[in-house]
Design a protein around this motif. Sequence first.
Motif, PDB file in Angstrom:
ATOM      1  N   VAL A 131      29.067  27.633 -76.344  1.00 51.37           N
ATOM      2  CA  VAL A 131      27.934  27.508 -75.414  1.00 51.37           C
ATOM      3  C   VAL A 131      27.680  28.812 -74.688  1.00 51.37           C
ATOM      4  O   VAL A 131      26.545  29.156 -74.373  1.00 51.37           O
ATOM      5  CB  VAL A 131      28.212  26.357 -74.411  1.00 51.37           C
ATOM      6  N   ASP A 132      28.759  29.564 -74.433  1.00 52.76           N
ATOM      7  CA  ASP A 132      28.645  30.823 -73.702  1.00 52.76           C
ATOM      8  C   ASP A 132      28.205  31.987 -74.574  1.00 52.76           C
ATOM      9  O   ASP A 132      27.970  33.078 -74.072  1.00 52.76           O
ATOM     10  CB  ASP A 132      30.017  31.177 -73.097  1.00 52.76           C
TER      11      ASP A 132
ATOM     12  N   ILE B 257      23.824  28.491 -84.500  1.00 53.71           N
ATOM     13  CA  ILE B 257      23.392  27.685 -83.354  1.00 53.71           C
ATOM     14  C   ILE B 257      24.629  27.390 -82.503  1.00 53.71           C
ATOM     15  O   ILE B 257      25.757  27.556 -82.954  1.00 53.71           O
ATOM     16  CB  ILE B 257      22.716  26.361 -83.784  1.00 53.71           C
ATOM     17  N   ARG B 258      24.392  26.925 -81.289  1.00 51.22           N
ATOM     18  CA  ARG B 258      25.532  26.627 -80.423  1.00 51.22           C
ATOM     19  C   ARG B 258      26.081  25.224 -80.701  1.00 51.22           C
ATOM     20  O   ARG B 258      25.341  24.341 -81.125  1.00 51.22           O
ATOM     21  CB  ARG B 258      25.130  26.751 -78.955  1.00 51.22           C
ATOM     22  N   ARG B 259      27.361  25.035 -80.440  1.00 49.15           N
ATOM     23  CA  ARG B 259      27.974  23.713 -80.533  1.00 49.15           C
ATOM     24  C   ARG B 259      27.349  22.817 -79.477  1.00 49.15           C
ATOM     25  O   ARG B 259      27.271  23.189 -78.304  1.00 49.15           O
ATOM     26  CB  ARG B 259      29.468  23.780 -80.176  1.00 49.15           C
ATOM     27  N   SER B 260      26.946  21.626 -79.858  1.00 47.42           N
ATOM     28  CA  SER B 260      26.471  20.695 -78.831  1.00 47.42           C
ATOM     29  C   SER B 260      27.013  19.291 -79.051  1.00 47.42           C
ATOM     30  O   SER B 260      27.266  18.566 -78.090  1.00 47.42           O
ATOM     31  CB  SER B 260      24.935  20.683 -78.810  1.00 47.42           C
TER      32      SER B 260
ATOM     33  N   PHE C 293      30.085  18.038 -77.118  1.00 50.53           N
ATOM     34  CA  PHE C 293      29.877  17.806 -75.683  1.00 50.53           C
ATOM     35  C   PHE C 293      29.090  16.519 -75.447  1.00 50.53           C
ATOM     36  O   PHE C 293      29.328  15.785 -74.491  1.00 50.53           O
ATOM     37  CB  PHE C 293      29.190  19.009 -75.051  1.00 50.53           C
ATOM     38  N   THR C 294      28.145  16.255 -76.343  1.00 53.26           N
ATOM     39  CA  THR C 294      27.429  14.979 -76.285  1.00 53.26           C
ATOM     40  C   THR C 294      28.430  13.829 -76.420  1.00 53.26           C
ATOM     41  O   THR C 294      28.396  12.863 -75.641  1.00 53.26           O
ATOM     42  CB  THR C 294      26.404  14.911 -77.434  1.00 53.26           C
TER      43      THR C 294
ATOM     44  N   VAL D 256      31.698  13.856 -75.835  1.00 48.52           N
ATOM     45  CA  VAL D 256      32.542  13.801 -74.628  1.00 48.52           C
ATOM     46  C   VAL D 256      31.827  12.997 -73.539  1.00 48.52           C
ATOM     47  O   VAL D 256      32.416  12.127 -72.892  1.00 48.52           O
ATOM     48  CB  VAL D 256      32.871  15.227 -74.114  1.00 48.52           C
ATOM     49  N   SER D 257      30.535  13.274 -73.375  1.00 43.78           N
ATOM     50  CA  SER D 257      29.773  12.602 -72.315  1.00 43.78           C
ATOM     51  C   SER D 257      29.560  11.129 -72.629  1.00 43.78           C
ATOM     52  O   SER D 257      29.594  10.282 -71.734  1.00 43.78           O
ATOM     53  CB  SER D 257      28.417  13.282 -72.130  1.00 43.78           C
TER      54      SER D 257
ATOM     55  N   ASN E  79      24.190  16.082 -87.940  1.00 45.21           N
ATOM     56  CA  ASN E  79      22.923  16.190 -87.232  1.00 45.21           C
ATOM     57  C   ASN E  79      23.042  15.524 -85.860  1.00 45.21           C
ATOM     58  O   ASN E  79      23.668  14.473 -85.733  1.00 45.21           O
ATOM     59  CB  ASN E  79      21.805  15.515 -88.032  1.00 45.21           C
TER      60      ASN E  79
ATOM     61  N   PHE F  19      24.967  11.018 -82.489  1.00 49.71           N
ATOM     62  CA  PHE F  19      24.693  10.261 -81.266  1.00 49.71           C
ATOM     63  C   PHE F  19      24.567   8.767 -81.552  1.00 49.71           C
ATOM     64  O   PHE F  19      25.221   7.925 -80.932  1.00 49.71           O
ATOM     65  CB  PHE F  19      23.391  10.800 -80.663  1.00 49.71           C
TER      66      PHE F  19
ATOM     67  N   GLY G  69      17.530  16.088 -86.545  1.00 45.81           N
ATOM     68  CA  GLY G  69      17.942  17.340 -85.929  1.00 45.81           C
ATOM     69  C   GLY G  69      17.353  17.542 -84.540  1.00 45.81           C
ATOM     70  O   GLY G  69      17.731  18.468 -83.820  1.00 45.81           O
TER      71      GLY G  69
ATOM     72  N   LEU H  20      17.383  17.039 -81.255  1.00 43.22           N
ATOM     73  CA  LEU H  20      18.182  16.609 -80.112  1.00 43.22           C
ATOM     74  C   LEU H  20      17.334  16.429 -78.863  1.00 43.22           C
ATOM     75  O   LEU H  20      17.532  15.497 -78.080  1.00 43.22           O
ATOM     76  CB  LEU H  20      19.281  17.647 -79.863  1.00 43.22           C
ATOM     77  N   ALA H  21      16.374  17.330 -78.662  1.00 44.98           N
ATOM     78  CA  ALA H  21      15.587  17.309 -77.427  1.00 44.98           C
ATOM     79  C   ALA H  21      14.817  16.003 -77.283  1.00 44.98           C
ATOM     80  O   ALA H  21      14.508  15.579 -76.172  1.00 44.98           O
ATOM     81  CB  ALA H  21      14.643  18.502 -77.387  1.00 44.98           C
TER      82      ALA H  21
END
Lengths: 419, 419
Positions: free
Chosen positions: B192-193, B201-204, B207-208, B210-211, B319, B324, B386, B388-389
């Motif tokens: 992410v940093d 692309i960044r890992r997401s 974290f999704t 985890v939440s 994806n 999710f 894909g 996510l938003a």
Amino acid sequence: MISVEEALQTVLNSYQDFGVEEIPFIKSVGRILKEEIFADRDFPPFNRVSMDGIAIDYSAFTSRLRSKRPLSFKIEGIQAAGSEQITLKNTENCIEVMTGAVLPNNANTVIRYEDVTIENGVATINIDAINDGQNVHSKGKDGQKGDVLIEENKIISAAEIGVLATVGKSTVKVAKQSKVMIVSTGDELVGVDEIPLEHQIRRSNVFTLVSLLERLNIPSETAHITDDKPILKSKIENYLQEYDVLLFSGAVSKGKYDFLPEVFDELGVEKLFHKVAQRPGKPFWFGRKSFLNENNLNSDNQTNDKYKKNTIVFGFPGNPISTFVNCVAYFYPWYYKSVDIKAETETAILNADVSFKPNLTYFLQVKLSSRFGHLIATPIIGNGSGDLASLVKTDAFIQLPNDKTEFKKGEVFPIIRYR
Amino acid sequence: MISVEEALQTVLNSYQDFGVEEIPFIKSVGRILKEEIFADRDFPPFNRVSMDGIAIDYSAFTSRLRSKRPLSFKIEGIQAAGSEQITLKNTENCIEVMTGAVLPNNANTVIRYEDVTIENGVATINIDAINDGQNVHSKGKDGQKGDVLIEENKIISAAEIGVLATVGKSTVKVAKQSKVMIVSTGDELVGVDEIPLEHQIRRSNVFTLVSLLERLNIPSETAHITDDKPILKSKIENYLQEYDVLLFSGAVSKGKYDFLPEVFDELGVEKLFHKVAQRPGKPFWFGRKSFLNENNLNSDNQTNDKYKKNTIVFGFPGNPISTFVNCVAYFYPWYYKSVDIKAETETAILNADVSFKPNLTYFLQVKLSSRFGHLIATPIIGNGSGDLASLVKTDAFIQLPNDKTEFKKGEVFPIIRYR
């Protein structure tokens, strides 16, 4: 005595902005976002392969189909996810591509492995129905660089966490929580670890309130003060300075030792109302202490300059259900307004006739269930405001207005969920 | 490829009991209660005064009313909350009593201050309509000592916290959480940093996840493994031993570097299914690794003896929406079953016609709203798995079955909320 509607309006008018803080994104679930989140690049950031298979130039496919030549493509190489973009050198050939990879240069269409046979370095497509550009998630299709992906004032959930990670927001601006002190009074109360004497009971309301605030991610501290006016006064004087919000349970009714209204008055806490036409929870006291900003006494009359801070005082009646209902019916909306989020009113269908004669708004405990897209509220009649155990059997309060006395099965009223 | 219903049944059949732990009650919100909570005394524990006012012997009141004598009672004393019970010595007199106090001996009825005038130590009742025993919350009315106040297997919320405090349960037995490791794969992923290169692309997803687990109060750890088979194998071998549940995101489809199914096989993870007839999230891999209990190889065939432990493996497609939806559609029910709680199926009313031709169960993203007791689900069509938003704009998935292709506005289907 004022109505529930007037009381709620007064509480909402006393909303407070506690500012913004920046925290690690992974700790932000349940907090209120206080910045817009922008796409830092296009989404997807490149023409992204969305199926494992082969990438070709679509025109090479159609020309073979038209001329009835074999649908075979020599494999030039592999484009893996996470590798730099490679180039299809001869557009009569193909490149093996993996989901998440960049679409190779000179290719525009992906055929998934399921529709391909690979032999001796040649991939043969087994179907005729191929669409130009299929299985390619085009650069910028979901969003352009600079687009707002998450609006300000959104409650952060797992979905938002994924977006924050994607755009590299390792820290994020959220609404700062108010500093809350929860105070119980009542000399009949002993600690949870103690064995009460015959005439005593254990403290429970403060812990209920701590848990109700935890649902909003608001940390809180707790204290117990004995029913002794000078002690109450000196402790509360300190709390008013030190905290943003004080929640009290008990000592706001008509009892000989219900000192809180007097103490609040003597400490300069402005009473905004005392007593609301509702059951349970009628003796609710609500007020605000404004601390003048001594450095700015000569400045103009703007609130920001004149006052250093306000401390908001919720004096809930001490019966367990009274404290509980007032927390969710008043503190919750006050919080939502303070952090600037719109909490949608939820409604449910009453599942039994209810008769309630007093000219009061009736917060009736209900068990909720979902049936065919309908939210059904079944009343569970407890033994009055002292019957804490009845809350275990229910999920919400249904709010029955004071302008009627008969409420029929099938009628729809607002509810306040607490689990 | 199996159906969503079969897949879910297989997942549920793999539920695991992770035992019980005892934790401080105030930390137990959101956890699953694993003991019955009994009343340690009657509730209320004494005849409890429920209004501030005066306590009298009702027969003294009626005899005066009949003989038309003044309704005046000399005040003998005060019974405060938290004080030992006192006695009304002369039943022609009264005692001032406070909410929460023990009803004085020889008194049985309380008249609130609002209906009384007090002058020179004498209280005069201003109304005629007094009921025998009014404003007294009788000992044991809400529950008898030994009654079950909270059943086992209940999710602990603020209401239960209040009851736990009341009965002195400063620690409480709850379902132990499983030890979860969440692993991302995919060489295109950076932190992410970090600033991703063009093809990265960044890992997401981790974290999704985890939440999403945090919503169930399940703590988890995360790791990223590079798309290198020997490294994957050695790391996963350790994780299988060390954790109860592994959640993977990615590397379960048909790609050249989708090593997970092979690695699971080589490590002796039993494949229970791979691929489910659904969109999104089709390439979902699910399995279980059973570790034999070497100390009990000669014992009978009972699972408890034969196996030391099982590790459950959820291999979600990479994806974002696929990961999710599979977490909420499979991991959540698996968890509920494992901790033995019944999660009621919620349904909502579709707010637009939807056409979906493939012979797959369609998990469609919807925005929920409550209207007149109806739960309305408005589809928000994103740009595929894909995007996510698009999850930011919605609240739930509506589950459209695979035996139909046309879904009409007004029809009712199950939903899975994620916020």
